[in-house]
Each structure stands twice: as structure tokens, then as C-alpha cells.
Design a protein around this motif. Structure first.
Motif, PDB file in Angstrom:
ATOM      1  N   ILE A  38       2.538   0.735  -0.143  1.00 54.39           N
ATOM      2  CA  ILE A  38       1.696   0.137   0.887  1.00 54.39           C
ATOM      3  C   ILE A  38       2.581  -0.247   2.067  1.00 54.39           C
ATOM      4  N   LEU A  58      -1.645  -2.464   5.036  1.00 54.92           N
ATOM      5  CA  LEU A  58      -2.173  -3.826   5.027  1.00 54.92           C
ATOM      6  C   LEU A  58      -1.669  -4.455   6.314  1.00 54.92           C
ATOM      7  N   VAL A  88      -5.514   2.064   9.963  1.00 54.21           N
ATOM      8  CA  VAL A  88      -6.379   1.865   8.803  1.00 54.21           C
ATOM      9  C   VAL A  88      -7.388   3.005   8.687  1.00 54.21           C
ATOM     10  N   GLY A 112      -6.877   1.329   4.266  1.00 52.46           N
ATOM     11  CA  GLY A 112      -6.236   0.031   4.135  1.00 52.46           C
ATOM     12  C   GLY A 112      -7.075  -1.125   4.622  1.00 52.46           C
ATOM     13  N   VAL A 113      -6.391  -2.215   4.962  1.00 51.35           N
ATOM     14  CA  VAL A 113      -7.030  -3.502   5.226  1.00 51.35           C
ATOM     15  C   VAL A 113      -6.438  -4.125   6.485  1.00 51.35           C
ATOM     16  N   VAL A 124     -11.949  -3.281   5.976  1.00 57.68           N
ATOM     17  CA  VAL A 124     -11.444  -2.363   4.959  1.00 57.68           C
ATOM     18  C   VAL A 124     -11.963  -0.966   5.242  1.00 57.68           C
ATOM     19  N   ALA A 133      -5.756  -2.910  -0.648  1.00 56.22           N
ATOM     20  CA  ALA A 133      -5.215  -1.779   0.113  1.00 56.22           C
ATOM     21  C   ALA A 133      -4.949  -0.579  -0.783  1.00 56.22           C
ATOM     22  N   CYS A 188      -7.620   2.014  -1.181  1.00 60.08           N
ATOM     23  CA  CYS A 188      -8.149   2.543   0.086  1.00 60.08           C
ATOM     24  C   CYS A 188      -7.403   3.750   0.610  1.00 60.08           C
TER      25      CYS A 188
END
Length: 213
Positions: free
Chosen positions: A2, A38, A76, A81-82, A136, A202, A205
Motif C-alpha cells: 500500500i 491510502l 485513488v 484505495g482510500v 473509497v 485500502a 481496493c
């Protein structure tokens, strides 16, 4: 892996296996993948006091963050991701994202396939309640976890309660009683439990498979 973007140098995302931290010297606006992200893009120009100090208002422009939020949103939507930002962030309106309800639950954020929610960091170890919005991308609704929804129970600092009484202690909140030079750092810090929840979110995703070593 991540990629943790816009994080504090030497902070809670450093030294973790499977996490690639991007602090200010690395400039996360240049992140080009391939891992899910993230992102904690700077929030100063998107929050309640985006214009600056109340003693010197309108010294800044709304959303003038050097393109950090726009870059985080693009990352993202490209890699999954977030994004984490304070509750009531003006970035949601600026980028046509739906405002999530304060009582929690995932709602559609846009027509791009993103999701958004409001979660209180106080449920995950923060001294204050600290309502927070998440965006998200890269996961279906059935993949999104049920978080600890709703407001945290009221917290009154015992010194403030004894010194000022209930009404003022309630009004000023817990963080007002934190003194010293570390007050801003403590307010802005991501609690480890909240960090772990965001990393787990995350990880579900990813929009493309991890490259083969």
C-alpha cells in the motif's frame, strides 16, 4: 503493498511491512502506481478555517493546496484505495462528491463507482471524537466493511469540568485542554487502530493485480 500518501515524516506509516510511505519530501503528487493508495492529502485549505486565522481572515484561497487533493483523487481512481479528510471538507463539494451522513453507513460518492462515509476516529483510539470522511474507490459495496458507526460518547476533560463547569467543558472539547507544542501534532495524528482499519480498507481496493516480483 500500500502506498501511504501525504503522511508525516517518521510517523505511524513508517517502518511497517507492506507500506510505502510518501512524506512531503517525496511529493505524493507524483505518485504513478502501481499499488493501491491510502491518502491523507492536506486539509488546511479545505476545512472550516480554510481562509486562515479568524484574526486575519481571507489570507488564503479555498482549496489552494497545490493540487494535492486532485492528485490524491486521481491516484485513488486509477490504482484503487482510500482518501481520508475531515468531516465537512469543502473538497467533497469542489469535486462533486456526495456528503455522507454523520450517523454512518456507506453511500455512493459519485457516478465513478466511489463510496463515501463518515466515521469518528474516537472509536479507534483518538482522544477527541474527530468525525472524518472517507472516499473509497476500487471495491464493491459488498466488499466494504461495516465500521463503528455513529458519534462517540460525550467526553469531558476532568480538569475543564472542575474548572469551568459542564457547559464550557462540553463546548471546548477534549483537545482544548491539551497544552504544549505537541497539541497540533496530537490533534492531527492518526491513531494506530484507525491506521490499521484504513490499511485493511485500502487492501481490498486494488484495481489491478500486484506485479510479479
Amino acid at each position: 503493498m500500500i502506498a501511504a500518501l501525504y503522511v508525516e515524516t517518521g510517523g505511524v506509516y513508517f517502518g511497517l511491512p507492506g507500506v510505502d510511505p510518501w512524506d512531503e519530501p517525496r511529493d505524493a503528487r507524483g505518485y504513478a502506481g502501481p499499488h493501491p493508495v491510502l491518502a491523507h492529502p492536506p486539509c488546511q485549505r479545505w476545512g472550516r478555517f480554510w481562509h486562515g486565522s479568524t484574526r486575519k481572515p481571507h489570507q488564503f484561497q479555498l482549496g489552494d493546496d497545490g493540487g494535492c487533493f486532485a492528485a490524491a483523487l486521481a491516484a485513488v481512481r486509477t490504482h484503487g484505495g482510500v482518501i481520508e479528510h475531515p468531516c465537512d471538507s469543502h473538497a467533497w463539494t469542489a469535486f462533486n462528491l456526495n456528503r455522507p451522513p454523520r450517523d454512518g453507513g456507506w453511500v455512493a460518492a459519485d457516478f465513478e463507482g466511489g463510496w463515501t462515509c463518515c466515521v469518528y476516529q474516537g472509536h479507534y483510539g483518538h482522544l477527541a471524537g474527530k468525525p472524518t470522511w472517507l472516499y473509497v474507490y476500487g471495491a464493491g459495496r459488498d466488499q466494504l466493511p461495516e465500521l463503528r458507526w455513529g458519534k462517540v460518547e460525550q467526553r469531558l476533560h476532568p480538569v475543564a469540568l472542575a474548572r469551568h463547569g459542564y457547559e464550557k467543558a462540553r463546548r471546548i472539547g477534549m483537545m482544548a485542554m491539551v497544552g504544549g507544542k505537541d497539541k497540533t501534532r496530537i490533534r492531527n495524528a492518526t491513531p494506530p487502530e484507525f491506521r490499521e482499519m484504513l490499511l485493511a480498507l485500502a487492501r481490498c481496493c486494488a484495481t489491478q493485480p500486484e506485479p510479479t516480483p
